[in-house]
Scaffold this active site. Structure first.
Site, PDB file in Angstrom:
ATOM      1  N   GLU A   1      38.394  22.193  35.737  1.00 13.15           N
ATOM      2  CA  GLU A   1      39.867  22.262  35.958  1.00 13.15           C
ATOM      3  C   GLU A   1      40.564  21.116  36.925  1.00 13.15           C
ATOM      4  O   GLU A   1      41.607  20.594  36.455  1.00 13.15           O
ATOM      5  CB  GLU A   1      40.222  23.590  36.395  1.00 13.15           C
ATOM      6  CG  GLU A   1      41.555  24.036  36.023  1.00 13.15           C
ATOM      7  CD  GLU A   1      41.991  25.396  36.555  1.00 13.15           C
ATOM      8  OE1 GLU A   1      41.177  26.043  37.126  1.00 13.15           O
ATOM      9  OE2 GLU A   1      43.285  25.724  36.408  1.00 13.15           O
ATOM     10  N   ASP A   2      40.047  20.909  37.904  1.00 12.28           N
ATOM     11  CA  ASP A   2      40.691  20.095  39.045  1.00 12.28           C
ATOM     12  C   ASP A   2      40.173  18.570  38.941  1.00 12.28           C
ATOM     13  O   ASP A   2      41.139  17.725  39.461  1.00 12.28           O
ATOM     14  CB  ASP A   2      40.377  20.414  40.290  1.00 12.28           C
ATOM     15  CG  ASP A   2      41.110  22.164  40.482  1.00 12.28           C
ATOM     16  OD1 ASP A   2      41.990  22.461  39.531  1.00 12.28           O
ATOM     17  OD2 ASP A   2      40.688  22.686  41.592  1.00 12.28           O
TER      18      ASP A   2
END
Ligand code: MN
Length: 728
Positions: A88-89
């Site tokens: 996600e990051d």
């Protein structure tokens, strides 16, 4: 042992070796180097990020992995703990994770990423349950939820670094969604810590007042706990029962809830202390209970036998409340070591027992065996997941409305089911949908997490095919009702016209007879409430027109073969027209005009489902344009008529679709094949190369209606090489 609960604070100096050491306490053989590599991979991926506290980001995944090791989770889950935020990051691909750390680890991380994308927009109480079910449905692997819980726990531990507003919002979300999940999965240690953290941020005054009062009595209380533990050990020794006993003050949240429930102050809450007696086997559990009850007076109505009747989350223990040595209530839980493990770590404990099962301990309890058998294969815990999900009743799929509310639908549901779940009228007028911003047709199969917006059109109408598209009985009922209404209306018209025609030869009319109240006898004898019902009876041939004529006083009716034949042929004619009306050759129905030539505007080429306007052209009948066609907008003086799509018209309409793609070899063939695969015919295709390595195509396809057009668009849009799709 005074307290066995987890540390309340986040661990800022945690090292990967602390995690490995913790894993070593319950797992002998595992690839320590791979775990270290996994940690370094995460550290590197997050190297440029910082937490709100200012610390390097990696401290978060480290804490999450450590919590998972405290829960004695399997090695794949621990590694997923290190990696849970990298997709996600940090834009790390799932493929890379799979390649480096295996399919299991990659899948758990992907599951966590999916769940973090769910947005808890709605504040409604009833929605919380749906969100929980949605998480379970989307997780597929139970380990995803456990990693997610560990993630949330650390985020809650460091919540003070967030803005005030965010603190309350996150804490409320945790209380509504994650606490019940932890409870349902039987992970008691996580549940009670999360609860206490939620209290601290949602009701800080209550939390700190409680903390202060509990702390004030601390030395005194510790002394009291020690002496009580000693005396229980003494009593049990007389029966040669070996036990591990611990005492602690209850969790703040449970004290707080008790105060709220009883409407009392802290000082009035008596049973602040809880003791836990852990013994070797079940027989000793009941023996211990007997010993305790013979030395302390039990409080009536407070004994609970969760050994004979385990809680739904497999929790087992004996609970009793007795009057303690200082004449205040104390709560005592009695359980075996295995029960304790399950109580503290819930489903997480199953992984540990799975490992141990190979040794086949003889004294292992049957229910532990059952759980193990259920969870034989680590790669395939779907059956175990099924048991958990069926408990949570997450049988369906969970999708979002445009407002962010969650709706539960059955597996295999389509946008049409969703539309009918929102509102009957939305269902009747649905032509397509936008799923996560992309256009799809009515037959698209919805998936959990889809965000849905229904496209409607006033001229849309349900048809028989829809019964095959929808899954829910609600939608089916609504469609049937609509079709029935249409059918009734057809019958009513036929019945009315047949009667009117028949009355003509007697020099009267329905209107004239109504005025004179001549239908009374007819209504009575043919069981019709009013004229409309009578018409439907006639139109559906339940009664013959002659039967009506016979019963009208002022009509001098002579029954004969001739009159009967006359009426029958009239029926036939009317039914034929009705059929024709609903089965017109024309794609559109023109208001009030029959047998008129209708053609489609070449400029805008409308297809069924588009909003349309008819335009009267001298000598050429009516031309149909889309309502937003420049032809209609530009020339206001033209005579326009209302036109509607004929829902029974089933011819194909040509429509041009303009596609821009990256210029790759074989792209034309691939797009064509994809369009053909959904059963849509391509009449022609035009190709052109554009600058910047792009290609442009115009496909002339034949579609039945707007929703089929949407299907073509969505299938072409879904291709990697395609940049844009629009109607030409
Ligand atoms: Mn995280």
């Amino acid at each position: 042992m005074i307290s066995d609960r987890f540390d309340f604070t986040h661990l800022p100096d945690l090292k990967v070796d602390d995690v490995i050491k913790q894993v070593e306490t319950y797992q002998k053989d595992f690839d320590r180097e791979l775990m270290r590599e996994c940690y370094l991979f995460a550290e590197n991926a997050h190297s440029k990020q910082k937490r709100s506290s200012g610390e390097p980001y990696i401290i978060h995944p480290l804490n999450v992995a450590y919590t998972l090791s405290r829960l004695k989770m399997d090695v794949d889950s621990i590694m997923a703990g290190f990696l849970h935020d990298v997709v996600e990051d940090c834009d790390v691909s799932a493929e890379l994770l799979k390649e480096k750390f295996g399919t299991n680890v990659a899948q758990i991380v992907v599951g966590c990423t999916k769940i973090s994308k769910i947005k808890f927009k709605s504040k409604q109480e009833s929605q919380a349950e749906n969100f929980r079910k949605m998480i379970v449905a989307m997780a597929k692997d139970i380990r995803v939820i456990i990693v997610k819980l560990a993630d949330r726990m650390h985020n809650m531990r460091t919540l003070q670094y967030m803005a005030k507003e965010k603190q309350v919002q996150k804490a409320q979300e945790t209380l509504d969604i994650y606490v019940p999940l932890a409870s349902r999965l039987g992970i008691h240690s996580v549940k009670s810590e999360l609860e206490d953290l939620c209290l601290r941020f949602i009701h800080p005054e209550s939390y700190y007042r409680l903390a202060e009062k509990v702390a004030m009595k601390k030395t005194d209380r510790d002394e009291y706990i020690r002496s009580t533990v000693d005396s229980i050990i003494g009593y049990l020794n007389e029966y040669s029962i070996k036990a591990e006993i611990s005492g602690r003050s209850k969790h703040f949240y449970s004290i707080y809830k008790k105060m709220q429930m009883r409407g009392v102050d802290f000082d009035q809450i008596q049973d602040l202390l809880a003791f836990r007696v852990i013994v070797g086997n079940i027989t000793e559990c009941y023996k211990t209970l007997g010993v305790i009850h013979s030395h302390f007076t039990p409080v009536p109505g407070r004994f609970k036998d969760y050994i004979a009747m385990p809680k739904a989350n497999d929790y087992q223990s004996l609970h009793t409340t007795v009057i303690g040595p200082r004449a205040e209530r104390i709560e005592i839980q009695i359980r075996t070591f295995e029960m304790h493990e399950i109580a503290e770590t819930g489903v997480a404990a199953h992984w540990k027992y799975k490992e141990r099962d190979k040794k086949k301990n003889d004294d292992k309890l049957k229910w532990v065996h059952d759980l193990l058998e259920m969870n034989q294969n680590l790669d395939n815990n779907s059956e175990f997941m099924n048991i958990i999900t069926s408990d949570l009743d997450a049988g369906g799929i969970f999708v979002f409305t445009p407002n962010g509310d969650v709706l539960e639908l059955r597996h295999g549901s389509t946008p049409l089911d969703f539309a009918y779940a929102v509102h009957t009228e939305v269902g009747h007028r649905a032509v397509g949908a936008k799923i996560n911003g992309k256009m799809v047709g009515l037959r698209y199969r919805l998936k959990s997490g889809d965000s849905i917006e229904i496209l409607t059109n006033k001229s849309q109408e349900p048809n028989k095919d829809w019964l095959k598209i929808v899954k829910s009985s609600r939608a089916k009922t609504k469609i049937r009702q609509y079709l029935l209404k249409v059918e009734r209306e057809k019958q009513r018209k036929v019945g009315e016209q047949a009667l009117e025609e028949a009355l003509k030869s007697y020099g009267t009319s329905i209107k004239a007879l109504t005025k004179k109240n001549e239908f009374h006898k007819v209504f009575d004898e043919l069981h019709a409430k009013n004229l409309d019902e009578l018409f439907i009876h006639l139109g559906s041939k339940r009664h013959h027109v002659n039967e009506v004529l016979k019963k009208i006083p002022s009509v001098d009716f002579q029954e004969s073969e001739e009159t009967k034949k006359k009426i029958d042929s009239l029926y036939q004619k009317l039914e034929k027209t009705a059929k024709k009306a609903s089965n017109k050759e024309n794609a559109v129905v023109v208001d009030g005009l029959d047998d008129i030539v209708v053609r489609m505007g070449k400029c805008c080429n409308p297809i069924p489902g588009d909003p349309i306007v008819g335009c009267i052209t001298r000598g050429r009948g009516i031309t149909v344009h889309t309502a937003n066609c420049h032809h209609i907008i530009d020339s206001k003086e033209l005579r326009n008529v209302d036109v509607e799509w004929n829902s029974n018209y089933s011819f194909k309409h040509p429509v041009n679709i303009y596609v821009i793609t990256h210029d790759r070899p074989g792209i034309l063939a691939r797009v064509s094949k994809n369009i053909n695969n959904i059963g849509v015919n391509i009449r022609s295709a035009l190709a052109k190369s554009l600058p910047d390595q792009k290609g442009s195509f115009v496909f002339e396809v034949e579609v039945r209606d707007f929703s089929e057009y949407l299907k073509v668009v969505s299938v072409v849009e879904g291709m990697d090489e395609v940049i844009s799709v629009r109607r030409a």
